[in-house]
Enzyme design. Structure first.
Site, PDB file in Angstrom:
ATOM      1  N   GLU A  88      13.698  -4.061  52.523  1.00 40.87           N
ATOM      2  CA  GLU A  88      13.741  -2.608  52.777  1.00 40.87           C
ATOM      3  C   GLU A  88      15.105  -2.159  53.294  1.00 40.87           C
ATOM      4  OE1 GLU A  88      10.266  -0.763  54.393  1.00 40.87           O
ATOM      5  OE2 GLU A  88       8.954  -2.091  53.254  1.00 40.87           O
ATOM      6  N   ASN A 130      -0.731  -7.461  48.592  1.00 34.85           N
ATOM      7  CA  ASN A 130      -1.372  -8.772  48.760  1.00 34.85           C
ATOM      8  C   ASN A 130      -2.251  -8.801  49.998  1.00 34.85           C
ATOM      9  OD1 ASN A 130      -0.026 -11.090  46.852  1.00 34.85           O
ATOM     10  ND2 ASN A 130       1.310  -9.342  47.148  1.00 34.85           N
ATOM     11  N   THR A 131      -1.778  -8.182  51.090  1.00 38.92           N
ATOM     12  CA  THR A 131      -2.537  -8.233  52.345  1.00 38.92           C
ATOM     13  C   THR A 131      -3.863  -7.484  52.198  1.00 38.92           C
ATOM     14  OG1 THR A 131      -0.421  -8.272  53.507  1.00 38.92           O
ATOM     15  CG2 THR A 131      -2.379  -7.834  54.821  1.00 38.92           C
ATOM     16  N   SER A 137       0.554  -0.686  51.237  1.00 43.43           N
ATOM     17  CA  SER A 137       0.889  -0.309  52.611  1.00 43.43           C
ATOM     18  C   SER A 137       2.152   0.542  52.667  1.00 43.43           C
ATOM     19  CB  SER A 137       1.077  -1.570  53.435  1.00 43.43           C
ATOM     20  OG  SER A 137       2.040  -2.408  52.812  1.00 43.43           O
ATOM     21  N   THR A 165       4.287  -8.158  47.935  1.00 41.65           N
ATOM     22  CA  THR A 165       4.853  -7.208  46.970  1.00 41.65           C
ATOM     23  C   THR A 165       6.379  -7.122  46.978  1.00 41.65           C
ATOM     24  OG1 THR A 165       4.472  -5.567  48.686  1.00 41.65           O
ATOM     25  CG2 THR A 165       2.869  -5.685  46.896  1.00 41.65           C
ATOM     26  N   HIS A 166       6.993  -7.418  48.130  1.00 45.51           N
ATOM     27  CA  HIS A 166       8.450  -7.271  48.230  1.00 45.51           C
ATOM     28  C   HIS A 166       9.216  -8.445  47.605  1.00 45.51           C
ATOM     29  CE1 HIS A 166       7.160  -4.356  51.171  1.00 45.51           C
ATOM     30  NE2 HIS A 166       8.395  -4.009  51.467  1.00 45.51           N
ATOM     31  N   TYR A 188       1.051  -3.799  56.891  1.00 51.18           N
ATOM     32  CA  TYR A 188      -0.313  -4.312  56.980  1.00 51.18           C
ATOM     33  C   TYR A 188      -0.290  -5.831  57.264  1.00 51.18           C
ATOM     34  CZ  TYR A 188      -2.410  -0.119  54.734  1.00 51.18           C
ATOM     35  OH  TYR A 188      -2.856   1.142  54.424  1.00 51.18           O
ATOM     36  N   GLY A 189       0.836  -6.422  56.958  1.00 52.61           N
ATOM     37  CA  GLY A 189       0.926  -7.889  56.955  1.00 52.61           C
ATOM     38  C   GLY A 189       0.767  -8.559  58.299  1.00 52.61           C
TER      39      GLY A 189
HETATM   40  N1  DGL Z   1       2.590  -4.900  50.729  1.00 53.75           N
HETATM   41  C1  DGL Z   1       2.424  -5.972  51.678  1.00 53.75           C
HETATM   42  C2  DGL Z   1       1.891  -7.215  50.951  1.00 53.75           C
HETATM   43  O1  DGL Z   1       2.038  -7.381  49.759  1.00 53.75           O
HETATM   44  C3  DGL Z   1       3.718  -6.286  52.396  1.00 53.75           C
HETATM   45  C4  DGL Z   1       4.144  -5.262  53.397  1.00 53.75           C
HETATM   46  C5  DGL Z   1       3.226  -5.165  54.588  1.00 53.75           C
HETATM   47  O2  DGL Z   1       3.196  -6.080  55.436  1.00 53.75           O
HETATM   48  O3  DGL Z   1       2.506  -4.187  54.672  1.00 53.75           O
HETATM   49  O4  DGL Z   1       1.290  -8.046  51.582  1.00 53.75           O
END
Ligand code: DGL
Length: 267
Positions: free
Chosen positions: A151, A73-74, A10, A184-185, A41-42
């Site tokens: 971030e 992950n989302t 995302s 991911t963060h 995306y979360g």
């Molecule tokens: N990359 C998203 C995850 O791993 C986290 C950031 C988002 O909410 O888009 O779920």
């Protein structure tokens, strides 16, 4: 095969997955796409994340990728199964490898999972973990403030410690011995999470496990890049090149020079 591996997220978070792929598969060429215009995306629904993911996969295919890693992950939780059924190249997400490692790690059978609201709501980590071992208890908790803190660069900060204490208290109450960093963060605030949870709790990083699974997959399918040239990595985003490059430079082992903006809505 020297075609690149497509990696998407995302936004910037998937760079933690790209970093592990670069470390464990240093010969591979990567095409990374971060959907920086439509992040996060979360907090979004399955139909939206599926639509976005399909567009990204169509874009990555124009780059002749030999495999795709859903480095989010989302998106792995909400879109991977549908997309995998539509594709004729290998695709893997981050959830299954993370869930598998959690099952292998826990001694007490109490596993914690933290992630975005949509990942936690999907129940996917719980499903995969209990598919592998139905005796395991999974405690899940959405930690939506962690992404903006990361971030903002507040990796080592009192504010992040305070928020972590608030989110993770429940993990202590349930005495988890294994905690999956299901977003991911979160590997980027690993130290903060570790400080609160203590040394006896093992933190599972799905990004690391995914790179391991990718290596196995490419080996089995005879898709590893055998050429000995320096790998080429390309970066694409849907907005905000400068902040992407600044973040990428703080995460990746290599300097990111060229990042292009593409109109992802047109795919
Ligand atoms: N990359 C998203 C995850 O791993 C986290 C950031 C988002 O909410 O888009 O779920």
């Amino acid at each position: 095969m020297n075609n690149p591996i497509g990696v998407f997220d995302s936004g910037v978070g998937g760079l933690t997955v790209a970093r592990e792929i670069m470390r464990q598969l240093p010969n591979e060429n990567l095409v990374y796409f971060g959907d920086t215009a439509r992040v996060p995306y979360g907090s979004k629904s399955k139909s939206t994340v599926l639509k976005y993911s399909r567009q990204i996969v169509r874009f990555l295919r124009t780059k002749n990728v030999k495999a795709i890693v859903v480095a989010c992950n989302t998106a792995s939780a909400l879109a991977l199964d549908e997309i995998a059924a539509e594709l004729d190249i290998p695709i893997i997400g981050v959830v299954k490898p993370g869930a598998k490692m959690a099952v292998e790690t826990t001694n007490t059978g109490n596993v914690g999972v933290i992630g975005t609201v949509s990942t936690v709501k999907s129940g996917i980590y719980n499903d995969y973990i209990r598919e592998l071992n139905a005796d395991i208890t999974v405690v899940s908790k959405a930690c939506p403030l962690f992404c903006p803190l990361v971030e903002e660069g507040l990796l080592e900060d009192r504010v992040t410690d305070d928020i972590a204490a608030r989110y993770l208290q429940v993990m202590k109450e349930y005495k988890v011995d294994t905690l999956v960093l299901g977003c991911t963060h979160y590997p980027l605030i690993r130290n903060t999470i570790k400080r609160f949870m203590g040394d006896d709790v093992v933190l599972v990083n799905p990004a690391f496990e995914t790179a391991k699974s990718l290596k196995e997959l490419l080996t089995q399918r005879n898709l590893l890049n055998q050429e000995k040239q320096r790998p080429q990595h390309e970066y694409y985003v849907s907005d905000g090149v400068e902040s992407f490059i600044a973040f990428a430079d703080s995460v990746l082992p290599c300097h990111v020079t060229d990042t292009k903006v593409i109109d992802i809505e047109s795919y």
